[in-house]
Design a protein around this motif. Structure first.
Motif, PDB file in Angstrom:
ATOM      1  N   UNK A   1     -11.789  -0.268  -7.504  1.00 50.91           N
ATOM      2  CA  UNK A   1     -10.605  -0.325  -8.351  1.00 50.91           C
ATOM      3  C   UNK A   1     -10.339   1.040  -8.964  1.00 50.91           C
ATOM      4  N   UNK A   2      -9.066   1.403  -9.020  1.00 55.10           N
ATOM      5  CA  UNK A   2      -8.666   2.696  -9.572  1.00 55.10           C
ATOM      6  C   UNK A   2      -7.761   2.459 -10.778  1.00 55.10           C
ATOM      7  N   UNK A   3      -8.141   3.023 -11.925  1.00 53.80           N
ATOM      8  CA  UNK A   3      -7.335   2.899 -13.129  1.00 53.80           C
ATOM      9  C   UNK A   3      -6.320   4.024 -13.251  1.00 53.80           C
ATOM     10  N   UNK A   4      -5.368   3.858 -14.152  1.00 55.59           N
ATOM     11  CA  UNK A   4      -4.347   4.898 -14.358  1.00 55.59           C
ATOM     12  C   UNK A   4      -4.968   6.245 -14.697  1.00 55.59           C
ATOM     13  N   UNK A   5      -6.080   6.225 -15.424  1.00 55.80           N
ATOM     14  CA  UNK A   5      -6.712   7.478 -15.849  1.00 55.80           C
ATOM     15  C   UNK A   5      -7.364   8.226 -14.684  1.00 55.80           C
ATOM     16  N   UNK A   6      -7.544   7.531 -13.526  1.00 50.98           N
ATOM     17  CA  UNK A   6      -8.174   8.162 -12.361  1.00 50.98           C
ATOM     18  C   UNK A   6      -7.160   8.715 -11.365  1.00 50.98           C
TER      19      UNK A   6
ATOM     20  N   UNK B   1       0.823  -1.208   0.000  1.00 53.22           N
ATOM     21  CA  UNK B   1       0.000   0.000   0.000  1.00 53.22           C
ATOM     22  C   UNK B   1       0.861   1.264   0.000  1.00 53.22           C
ATOM     23  N   UNK B   2       0.213   2.373  -0.303  1.00 51.06           N
ATOM     24  CA  UNK B   2       0.834   3.691  -0.186  1.00 51.06           C
ATOM     25  C   UNK B   2      -0.255   4.719   0.047  1.00 51.06           C
ATOM     26  N   UNK B   3       0.113   5.843   0.637  1.00 49.73           N
ATOM     27  CA  UNK B   3      -0.774   7.000   0.759  1.00 49.73           C
ATOM     28  C   UNK B   3      -0.045   8.175   0.136  1.00 49.73           C
ATOM     29  N   UNK B   4      -0.670   8.827  -0.819  1.00 50.69           N
ATOM     30  CA  UNK B   4       0.029   9.907  -1.516  1.00 50.69           C
ATOM     31  C   UNK B   4      -0.935  10.883  -2.167  1.00 50.69           C
ATOM     32  N   UNK B   5      -0.456  12.115  -2.360  1.00 46.88           N
ATOM     33  CA  UNK B   5      -1.161  13.076  -3.214  1.00 46.88           C
ATOM     34  C   UNK B   5      -0.295  13.436  -4.417  1.00 46.88           C
ATOM     35  N   UNK B   6       0.755  12.630  -4.631  1.00 48.07           N
ATOM     36  CA  UNK B   6       1.615  12.804  -5.794  1.00 48.07           C
ATOM     37  C   UNK B   6       1.131  11.902  -6.919  1.00 48.07           C
ATOM     38  N   UNK B   7       0.771  12.491  -8.036  1.00 46.95           N
ATOM     39  CA  UNK B   7       0.297  11.702  -9.177  1.00 46.95           C
ATOM     40  C   UNK B   7       1.399  10.777  -9.689  1.00 46.95           C
TER      41      UNK B   7
ATOM     42  N   UNK C   1       3.222   3.393  -8.314  1.00 44.35           N
ATOM     43  CA  UNK C   1       2.715   2.331  -7.451  1.00 44.35           C
ATOM     44  C   UNK C   1       1.752   1.426  -8.217  1.00 44.35           C
ATOM     45  N   UNK C   2       0.939   2.014  -9.087  1.00 47.83           N
ATOM     46  CA  UNK C   2      -0.094   1.256  -9.805  1.00 47.83           C
ATOM     47  C   UNK C   2       0.430   0.550 -11.047  1.00 47.83           C
ATOM     48  N   UNK C   3       1.614   0.878 -11.476  1.00 44.88           N
ATOM     49  CA  UNK C   3       2.134   0.322 -12.728  1.00 44.88           C
ATOM     50  C   UNK C   3       2.237  -1.206 -12.655  1.00 44.88           C
ATOM     51  N   UNK C   4       1.602  -1.865 -13.616  1.00 48.37           N
ATOM     52  CA  UNK C   4       1.706  -3.309 -13.740  1.00 48.37           C
ATOM     53  C   UNK C   4       0.856  -4.115 -12.781  1.00 48.37           C
ATOM     54  N   UNK C   5      -0.046  -3.462 -12.053  1.00 50.71           N
ATOM     55  CA  UNK C   5      -0.898  -4.225 -11.143  1.00 50.71           C
ATOM     56  C   UNK C   5      -2.233  -3.512 -10.942  1.00 50.71           C
ATOM     57  N   UNK C   6      -3.168  -4.227 -10.339  1.00 52.66           N
ATOM     58  CA  UNK C   6      -4.491  -3.668 -10.054  1.00 52.66           C
ATOM     59  C   UNK C   6      -4.474  -3.022  -8.682  1.00 52.66           C
ATOM     60  N   UNK C   7      -4.977  -1.795  -8.615  1.00 48.73           N
ATOM     61  CA  UNK C   7      -4.939  -1.019  -7.386  1.00 48.73           C
ATOM     62  C   UNK C   7      -6.351  -0.624  -6.973  1.00 48.73           C
TER      63      UNK C   7
END
Length: 294
Positions: free
Chosen positions: A165-170, A130-136, A142-148
């Protein structure tokens, strides 16, 4: 304590009376309507003409304490009432020297999900990455290559969003407010574990392949059934004890590698689980009355 309409409170109160003790429900909703007298000599609260004396022999179950009703007040007065309410209620109970189950200060810390994950890690218990961030940029990496998935960190008094589920576009939306992102775990079932001191009960719900949050597809929780799981029970009690709690409701996932911890809730729901209305409520009541269930 507890909301006057909460079924958990009613179930535990019933078992307390069965065991021959008195039970009263008092929360922040009562602060303005009850007659309250607090002094160095003691604490008295009277509801509907029925007085209660709080002292060192009083056990308090700190459960869903509600909020001060303020609909009839001006905005500034309403805010003051909401601010004063918890200090009044907790303060008068502390001044009476009551026995807490569990202490509000401990509950407040134990409810912090990020702290829970740190505790689980220290115990060697598996958790999702996991991570907590406001950095895009950080969120995208973090999301690259996996489902988040995104999860709320607070129970809140407003909206309570489901895990989704959150996609890269979100991911650009994390810039609005730091967001808790978690790797979606490949799991076959959800577990809900209820523990009271050294006693635990485990319920299991088979997870549909597309399900992210079981509450979306099964809001009543009817899919859960009671199972025996000694390893999970032991791990859940270790988490509970490390959080300083004597009672908790925890969510875990079933995976091929073993149970994975998600979160603990000192004030979580359990009445919807089969046999819990009597079995768990009886253990809670016995605990509140100072009895041993070890």
């Amino acid at each position: 304590m507890g909301n006057h309409l909460d079924p958990h409170v009613e179930a535990v109160g019933k078992q307390i009376r069965v065991q021959g003790a008195d039970f009263r429900r008092v929360n922040l909703q009562d602060i303005r309507s009850a007659v309250i007298e607090v002094s160095p000599n003691g604490v008295m609260l009277c509801q509907a003409g029925r007085p209660s004396i709080f002292d060192s022999k009083t056990s308090v179950w700190w459960f869903r304490s509600g909020s001060v009703p303020t609909a009839d007040l001006a905005p500034d007065d309403a805010q003051l009432a909401r601010d004063e309410g918890p200090h009044l209620l907790v303060g008068l109970l502390r001044s009476a020297g009551v026995r807490w189950f569990d202490d509000p200060a401990i509950v407040q810390v134990a409810e912090q999900k990020l702290y829970q994950l740190r505790v689980a890690k220290a115990l060697g218990i598996a958790t999702p990455d996991w991570t907590v961030t406001n950095s895009v940029d950080t969120a995208s990496a973090f999301a690259k290559g996996r489902t988040v998935v995104a999860k709320a960190l607070s129970p809140g008094v407003g909206i309570a969003p489901f895990v989704t589920t959150v996609g890269q576009s979100d991911l650009h939306q994390v810039a609005v407010l730091p967001v808790f992102l978690q790797n979606r775990v490949d799991s076959s079932a959800d577990f809900r574990v209820v523990s009271v001191r050294s006693q635990s009960w485990v319920w299991r719900r088979i997870r549909e392949e597309t399900t992210v949050d079981w509450r979306v597809v099964d809001p009543s929780g009817k899919g859960f059934s009671r199972v025996a799981h000694d390893k999970l029970s032991s791990q859940a009690r270790r988490v509970q004890e490390s959080l300083g709690l004597t009672m908790s409701v925890q969510d875990w996932l079933e995976t091929k590698a073993g149970p994975v911890f998600l979160e603990a809730n000192p004030q979580g729901a359990w009445m919807f689980l089969e046999t819990a209305e009597v079995e768990v409520a009886t253990a809670f009541a016995h605990h509140l009355l100072g009895g041993s269930i070890d």
